[in-house]
Structures are given as structure tokens and as C-alpha cells.
Design an enzyme around this catalytic site. Sequence first.
Site, short mmCIF file in Angstrom:
data_model
loop_
_atom_site.label_atom_id
_atom_site.label_comp_id
_atom_site.label_asym_id
_atom_site.label_seq_id
_atom_site.Cartn_x
_atom_site.Cartn_y
_atom_site.Cartn_z
N ALA A 143 -14.55 -44.91 -1.22
CA ALA A 143 -14.18 -46.19 -0.61
C ALA A 143 -12.72 -46.20 -0.18
CB ALA A 143 -14.44 -47.30 -1.60
N VAL B 167 -9.31 -48.52 -0.21
CA VAL B 167 -8.74 -49.66 -0.91
C VAL B 167 -7.56 -50.16 -0.10
CG1 VAL B 167 -7.63 -50.43 -3.03
CG2 VAL B 167 -9.47 -48.77 -3.14
N ASP C 256 -18.28 -42.92 -13.93
CA ASP C 256 -17.26 -42.12 -13.25
C ASP C 256 -15.95 -42.23 -14.03
OD1 ASP C 256 -16.00 -40.54 -11.36
OD2 ASP C 256 -15.69 -42.16 -9.93
N GLN D 202 -7.21 -43.97 -0.21
CA GLN D 202 -8.47 -43.53 0.37
C GLN D 202 -9.16 -42.66 -0.66
OE1 GLN D 202 -8.20 -42.19 4.36
NE2 GLN D 202 -10.16 -41.15 4.30
N GLY D 203 -10.15 -43.23 -1.35
CA GLY D 203 -10.86 -42.50 -2.39
C GLY D 203 -12.05 -41.77 -1.81
N ALA D 204 -12.79 -41.09 -2.69
CA ALA D 204 -13.97 -40.36 -2.26
C ALA D 204 -15.04 -41.32 -1.77
CB ALA D 204 -14.50 -39.54 -3.43
N1 ATP Z 1 -7.78 -53.85 -8.74
C1 ATP Z 1 -6.88 -52.90 -8.55
N2 ATP Z 1 -5.57 -53.13 -8.79
C2 ATP Z 1 -4.64 -52.16 -8.60
N3 ATP Z 1 -4.92 -50.93 -8.13
C3 ATP Z 1 -6.19 -50.64 -7.88
C4 ATP Z 1 -7.24 -51.60 -8.06
N4 ATP Z 1 -8.41 -51.04 -7.68
C5 ATP Z 1 -8.12 -49.79 -7.27
N5 ATP Z 1 -6.79 -49.54 -7.38
C6 ATP Z 1 -6.09 -48.28 -7.01
O1 ATP Z 1 -6.84 -47.66 -5.99
C7 ATP Z 1 -7.36 -46.39 -6.46
C8 ATP Z 1 -8.77 -46.19 -5.90
O2 ATP Z 1 -9.60 -47.27 -6.33
P1 ATP Z 1 -11.07 -46.99 -6.83
O3 ATP Z 1 -11.02 -45.97 -7.89
O4 ATP Z 1 -11.70 -48.30 -7.16
O5 ATP Z 1 -11.73 -46.46 -5.48
P2 ATP Z 1 -12.56 -45.13 -5.15
O6 ATP Z 1 -12.72 -45.04 -3.72
O7 ATP Z 1 -13.78 -45.16 -5.97
O8 ATP Z 1 -11.58 -44.05 -5.56
P3 ATP Z 1 -11.86 -42.60 -6.12
O9 ATP Z 1 -12.98 -42.00 -5.36
O10 ATP Z 1 -10.53 -41.95 -5.91
O11 ATP Z 1 -12.20 -42.81 -7.56
C9 ATP Z 1 -7.28 -46.46 -7.98
O12 ATP Z 1 -7.17 -45.19 -8.58
C10 ATP Z 1 -6.04 -47.30 -8.18
O13 ATP Z 1 -4.89 -46.50 -8.04
MG MG Z 2 -11.60 -44.25 -8.51
#
Ligand code: ATP
Ligand code: MG
Length: 279
Positions: free
Chosen positions: A73, A75, A188, A69-71
Site C-alpha cells: 500500500a 501511505v 505480518d 511506499q510499502g509492498a
Molecule cells: N498510523 C500511522 N502513524 C504513523 N506512521 C505510520 C502509520 N501507519 C503507517 N505508518 C508508517 O508507514 C509505514 C508503512 O505503513 P504500513 O506498514 O501500514 O503499510 P504497508 O504498505 O503494509 O507497508 P509494508 O509493506 O512496508 O509493511 C510504516 O512502517 C510506518 O513507518
Molecule cells: Mg508495514
Amino acid sequence: MAAAQAEAGGAHSVMAGAAGTAMGDLGAAGSAMGDFGAAGPLMDGAGAAVVAEEPPPPPPLPGLRLVQQGAEAHVYRGLSSGGRPWPSSRPKRYGTGAGGAAERRRMAQEARSLLRCRRAGIPAPVVYFVDYVTNSIYLEDIVDSITVQDHIYSVQKSGNDTDGLHKLGEKMGELLARMHDEDIIHGDLTTANLLLRPPMEKLDLVLIDFGLSFISGLPEDKGVDLYVLEKAFISTHPDTETMFKALLKSYAAASKKSGPVIKKLDEVRLRGRKRSMIG
Ligand SMILES: Nc1ncnc2c1ncn2[C@@H]1O[C@H](COP(=O)(O)OP(=O)(O)OP(=O)(O)O)[C@@H](O)[C@H]1O
Ligand SMILES: [Mg+2]
């Protein structure tokens, strides 16, 4: 079981998208996803959901497991069975579900930049689907990868192989030089948005998380991109100055247009310092 299915040619997918999109639209998403839905249920990789405190939003497709769960999105990870010609993939759902024009833009931008990277031979996940109903994109899952952030932590914890970190810094510099030479600004850059594919000794890097990316040839934009990474390095990995220096040195050597970019980076640093002095 999931791993066995993956080996047997099943489809394993990563997806990223909006935090908490209303899933009333799932029916439409299902049809938008065409074959993917028809490929059979997505199988859970390892069991229970990861997030404990708040209940996670429902996945955009049944059977997906929230893995991060990122900021911006959520995943998910899932495995589609049925022997379709469908490699490992990771769905990511964007936004809040409350209209979501901004999220939609980010998702589209992420897809665009990933495609641009791949066309230029820059390692980034394959884009399988872009689903405008749930603001989700389905990306190649970089299987068994770890983030550069976690790799640095574990190397530092084990207290050795600083030479390896130096080499990793050089590789990162080369990769970012290639990305910037294609006029892709990541927007980013952090060590969490760079993955290392196994085996780790190969330092095989993959760029991810292009939701804030844009296209620009301006040295200023590239300089700011590097500055963001430098800030992230300083705050996340306090003892990595030499690694970051190695990164910048290899960036400067590898990029055809590095001179004005490094100059801008110096200017941006100076502005940053002045701002922090003023308060
Ligand atoms: N294609 C992928 N294959 C493997 N792991 C992935 C992939 N995409 C994302 N992840 C994992 O999921 C995490 C979060 O993905 P991503 O950075 O795209 O999303 P986010 O919501 O923008 O996250 P954040 O806000 O934490 O940066 C990544 O740091 C990585 O650990
Ligand atoms: Mg990220």
C-alpha cells in the site's frame, strides 16, 4: 506550517491504500469522504514528494503527500485545516486499482482488526474512514513515531543501551500476548509494523499494518505469527537474539494461553529447519 496547524487544532491524517489505484473515481471518493472533503484542502506536511524513481500514484485526496511506499500500500500524510474536530490522521490506499477484490478484503480486514484491538485496549491507530471507492482507510497518525526497526538500528549504531532493547523486547512480548489473547493474528509481524510513540524512553508501542490479519484462537496460528516475527528479527537484526528471547519470555508470562502457542512455535521452527535441510 503544518505543525502549527496541527497545534492549532487542524486535522492531520494518515491514509493507506492500494498501490496505484486509478483516481478517476476521486469525485466519488470525495463525496464518500463527506466531511473530510468539506473540511478544506489537505495541507502538505513538509513539501516535496518522497519517492524519486517512479512517479507516485496520485493521492486519493488532493494535497496528500506520499510518505511511504510499502509492498502492499501507499501511505500518505495530510493536514486538513478549518479547525474541525479532526485529529491527526494517516491515509493508506490499498491495491492496484484493477478491480481490487483482494485489496478490498485486506483493507476491510485491517479496519476490523484495528477496531478489535482498540476495543480491547490494545494500542493501535484509530480508524477514521473506510473508503471502498479508492480502497483507502484513514487512520490516526501516530505523530513523530518511529518504527521499532529504526529504533533498533539507531540503538545498535550508537553502540549502547542494550538494556533498553531488552526492555523493549519484554514490552513487545506483553503486547503480542494481549493481542493473541484477543485471538487477533497479525499475519505480518515485523519490527517495521510496530511503532514507538515519543518519548522513546517510555517504550510506548503501537501496532500497525493489519492488512494480513485474521481472527483465530488456534495455537498454531499464534505460533506461526511469532515464527514470522522471529524470522523477521533474524534477517533484519542479526544481533538481537537476547532481545527476542526476552520477548518470548515475557509473552509466555503475560499470555493466558501461551503454553500451547510456544509448543507450536517450536514445532513450526522444526518444520522450517527440516524444509531448509531438504532444500
Ligand atoms: N498510523 C500511522 N502513524 C504513523 N506512521 C505510520 C502509520 N501507519 C503507517 N505508518 C508508517 O508507514 C509505514 C508503512 O505503513 P504500513 O506498514 O501500514 O503499510 P504497508 O504498505 O503494509 O507497508 P509494508 O509493506 O512496508 O509493511 C510504516 O512502517 C510506518 O513507518
Ligand atoms: Mg508495514
